[in-house]
Design a protein around this motif. Structure first.
Motif, PDB file in Angstrom:
ATOM      1  N   GLU A  37       0.820  -1.175   0.134  1.00  0.00           N
ATOM      2  CA  GLU A  37      -0.068  -0.236   0.122  1.00  0.00           C
ATOM      3  C   GLU A  37       1.014   1.327   0.009  1.00  0.00           C
ATOM      4  N   PRO A  38       0.584   2.461  -0.739  1.00  0.00           N
ATOM      5  CA  PRO A  38       1.324   3.453  -0.558  1.00  0.00           C
ATOM      6  C   PRO A  38       1.671   3.937   1.012  1.00  0.00           C
ATOM      7  N   GLY A  39       2.961   4.038   1.060  1.00  0.00           N
ATOM      8  CA  GLY A  39       3.413   4.383   2.354  1.00  0.00           C
ATOM      9  C   GLY A  39       3.746   3.336   3.444  1.00  0.00           C
ATOM     10  N   GLU A  40       3.377   2.169   3.036  1.00  0.00           N
ATOM     11  CA  GLU A  40       3.482   1.057   3.738  1.00  0.00           C
ATOM     12  C   GLU A  40       4.994   0.527   3.979  1.00  0.00           C
ATOM     13  N   THR A  41       5.483  -0.063   5.003  1.00  0.00           N
ATOM     14  CA  THR A  41       6.736  -0.426   5.462  1.00  0.00           C
ATOM     15  C   THR A  41       6.717  -1.743   4.723  1.00  0.00           C
ATOM     16  N   PRO A  42       7.693  -2.007   3.887  1.00  0.00           N
ATOM     17  CA  PRO A  42       8.145  -3.369   3.459  1.00  0.00           C
ATOM     18  C   PRO A  42       8.248  -4.503   4.421  1.00  0.00           C
ATOM     19  N   GLN A  68       4.300  -6.926  -6.971  1.00  0.00           N
ATOM     20  CA  GLN A  68       4.570  -5.601  -6.538  1.00  0.00           C
ATOM     21  C   GLN A  68       4.657  -4.584  -7.968  1.00  0.00           C
ATOM     22  N   HIS A  69       4.409  -3.311  -7.865  1.00  0.00           N
ATOM     23  CA  HIS A  69       4.391  -2.240  -9.048  1.00  0.00           C
ATOM     24  C   HIS A  69       5.837  -2.198  -9.311  1.00  0.00           C
ATOM     25  N   PRO A  70       6.336  -2.254 -10.748  1.00  0.00           N
ATOM     26  CA  PRO A  70       7.643  -2.079 -10.917  1.00  0.00           C
ATOM     27  C   PRO A  70       8.292  -0.660 -10.520  1.00  0.00           C
ATOM     28  N   VAL A  71       7.369   0.191 -10.351  1.00  0.00           N
ATOM     29  CA  VAL A  71       7.959   1.507  -9.839  1.00  0.00           C
ATOM     30  C   VAL A  71       8.188   1.513  -8.237  1.00  0.00           C
ATOM     31  N   VAL A  72       7.611   0.621  -7.509  1.00  0.00           N
ATOM     32  CA  VAL A  72       7.777   0.485  -6.161  1.00  0.00           C
ATOM     33  C   VAL A  72       8.921  -0.333  -5.980  1.00  0.00           C
ATOM     34  N   LEU A  73       9.493  -1.390  -6.687  1.00  0.00           N
ATOM     35  CA  LEU A  73      10.609  -2.197  -6.651  1.00  0.00           C
ATOM     36  C   LEU A  73      11.640  -1.139  -7.105  1.00  0.00           C
ATOM     37  N   ASP A  74      11.671  -0.397  -8.144  1.00  0.00           N
ATOM     38  CA  ASP A  74      12.739   0.251  -8.799  1.00  0.00           C
ATOM     39  C   ASP A  74      13.280   1.429  -7.597  1.00  0.00           C
ATOM     40  N   LYS A  75      12.119   1.985  -6.773  1.00  0.00           N
ATOM     41  CA  LYS A  75      12.357   2.972  -5.666  1.00  0.00           C
ATOM     42  C   LYS A  75      13.149   2.106  -4.484  1.00  0.00           C
ATOM     43  N   LEU A  76      12.722   0.708  -4.409  1.00  0.00           N
ATOM     44  CA  LEU A  76      13.269   0.227  -3.206  1.00  0.00           C
ATOM     45  C   LEU A  76      14.663   0.036  -3.539  1.00  0.00           C
ATOM     46  N   ARG A  77      15.100  -0.520  -4.885  1.00  0.00           N
ATOM     47  CA  ARG A  77      16.309  -0.720  -5.191  1.00  0.00           C
ATOM     48  C   ARG A  77      17.233   0.667  -5.048  1.00  0.00           C
ATOM     49  N   SER A  78      16.571   1.705  -5.184  1.00  0.00           N
ATOM     50  CA  SER A  78      17.523   2.949  -5.049  1.00  0.00           C
ATOM     51  C   SER A  78      18.199   3.042  -3.783  1.00  0.00           C
ATOM     52  N   PHE A 121       8.997   8.395   1.727  1.00  0.00           N
ATOM     53  CA  PHE A 121       9.947   7.842   0.721  1.00  0.00           C
ATOM     54  C   PHE A 121       9.050   7.186  -0.557  1.00  0.00           C
ATOM     55  N   PHE A 122       7.991   6.615  -0.406  1.00  0.00           N
ATOM     56  CA  PHE A 122       7.308   6.197  -1.253  1.00  0.00           C
ATOM     57  C   PHE A 122       6.307   7.159  -1.938  1.00  0.00           C
ATOM     58  N   LYS A 123       6.090   8.430  -1.368  1.00  0.00           N
ATOM     59  CA  LYS A 123       5.339   9.431  -1.924  1.00  0.00           C
ATOM     60  C   LYS A 123       5.824   9.761  -3.239  1.00  0.00           C
ATOM     61  N   SER A 124       7.388   9.812  -3.531  1.00  0.00           N
ATOM     62  CA  SER A 124       7.959  10.173  -4.772  1.00  0.00           C
ATOM     63  C   SER A 124       7.595   9.159  -5.756  1.00  0.00           C
ATOM     64  N   ALA A 125       7.350   8.077  -5.472  1.00  0.00           N
ATOM     65  CA  ALA A 125       7.125   7.012  -6.382  1.00  0.00           C
ATOM     66  C   ALA A 125       5.697   6.998  -7.068  1.00  0.00           C
TER      67      ALA A 125
END
Length: 415
Positions: free
Chosen positions: A82-87, A387-397, A411-415
């Protein structure tokens, strides 16, 4: 980091000279013998009686394996963050070889997993289901017929391995592959195999698992309760060698991940050639300025210089150092980027069994903590794939040990 991932990683199989005593897994004939596990979300449930369960069983081939339906004790269907959820903090314990040779380690860790709601991955060596009397059936690439750099199991230990693998699957664990002969050195090394040779090795591993009844002549044991060609979605190569030529074959076979990369870092994973690349990782090594790969043998190689029987007076300190190393890797990810932690093991009693004690203590410490999921590789890639690819890309950053700036919500708001 001293990386013992190529020539130094010699011990990824079970020796032939195992203890004579057979310490077995559950009772034979119990097609529903798995006790309830948690979903990888914390402590498991208490043991329950093995109440009779009617199952539709479809034998496959010679009856060595069977389709028994959906695997028990699986987590809920994964959903996107979910948006803003801790992995979640995923931790994957895996076992190379995965044979039971009378030392009781396979059943020991099945019991530990039940007690703590953990799922694991067992990378079964195909040769562990082939009797030595039939070793001429094995045609290893670039090696003599029947050759193997790990020992064939005795018939008694082969039977126990069948029981343990059956029990592991019913308990919700994944059965992957560690291939067959474990060749790490010389011209026959897996490092030199072509894609076609890897294909042959995989096909032979599958055949030994799916035709153990024909090869042993035994008809008094239950089949393995899964269709191995569907169950098998990943593996780990001997000594972490040969991944580049294995990956095209893995993709053609529909495998979803490979755990053979010769060393990675604690970051969120990427795909190679369409297959999730899930490498052993560098983790802090207490008392040293370098890191160590997240596998028991790599810790051993740095403690006792590739000797599996060091000075017993060193064992207590080495056990503590190994435990602290696992927990340091866990804590670093847990408190920062939440990258998954992959821990590789062998059912061995190297240096007095201290690495088995260390991994048990580490698992007990991790289990039950908020957001921690002790899962198999299969369960982990199930989560990744929704998972959404954008979310995974953000995590990889996020780099190793880097916490999300402003917390996970910001952190996830910008994704």
């Amino acid at each position: 980091m001293r990386e013992i991932s190529r020539r130094g990683l010699l011990g990824a199989g079970l020796g032939a000279a195992a203890a004579a005593t057979v310490a077995g897994c559950g009772t034979e004939g119990a097609m529903n013998s798995g006790r309830p596990l948690g979903t990888g979300k914390g402590p498991g449930h208490p043991a329950a009686p093995n109440a009779p369960v009617k199952q539709q069983v479809r034998l496959i081939g010679d009856g060595s394996t069977a389709d028994t339906g959906r695997q028990p004790h699986q987590p809920d269907k994964p959903i996107p963050l979910e948006p803003g959820e801790t992995p979640p903090q995923f931790v994957i314990f895996s076992w190379d070889g995965a044979g039971e040779v009378g030392n009781g380690l396979f059943p020991r860790f099945l019991e530990l997993a039940r007690d703590h709601g953990a799922s694991m991955t067992f990378f079964l060596s195909g040769l562990y289901l082939l009797p030595e009397s039939r070793k001429s059936l094995y045609r290893p690439p670039n090696n003599p017929v029947g050759a193997s750099d790990i020992g064939y199991l005795t018939d008694a230990h082969l039977r126990e391995t069948l029981k343990c693998v059956r029990e592991a699957w019913y308990d919700g664990h994944e059965i992957g592959t560690h291939f067959n002969g474990h060749f790490c050195a010389g011209s026959g090394s897996v490092a030199n195999w072509t894609p076609a040779q890897w294909r042959s090795e995989v096909e032979q591993a599958v055949s030994f698992v799916t035709q153990w009844r024909t090869n042993t002549g035994w008809h008094d044991l239950e089949p393995l309760p899964f269709d191995y060609r569907r169950e098998l979605i990943g593996g780990r190569t001997p000594c972490l060698l040969g991944q580049d030529n294995l990956l095209p074959v893995a993709r053609q076979l529909g495998w979803r991940y490979d755990a053979s990369s010769p060393g990675g870092s604690q970051k969120w994973p990427v795909k190679k050639e369409g297959v999730w690349d899930l490498p052993l990782q560098g983790m802090p090594f207490p008392g040293h300025s370098f890191e160590v790969l997240s596998m028991d043998y790599n810790i051993l190689a740095n403690q006792s210089k590739n000797t599996t029987r060091g000075m017993p007076s060193n064992y207590p300190g080495w056990r503590e150092q190994a435990t602290r190393s696992y927990l340091a890797g866990f804590q670093r990810a847990y408190e920062t980027n939440r990258a998954p932690l992959y821990i590789g093991n062998h059912f061995e009693e190297w240096n007095g069994g201290i690495y088995m004690d260390a991994v048990e203590e580490a698992l007990k410490t991790m289990a039950g903590k908020k957001d921690v999921r002790l899962v198999s590789f299969r369960q982990f890639v199930d989560w990744l794939d929704v998972q959404h690819p954008v979310v995974l890309d953000k995590l990889r950053s996020l780099e190793v040990g880097q916490a999300p700036g402003g917390g996970w919500n910001a952190f996830f708001k910008s994704a």
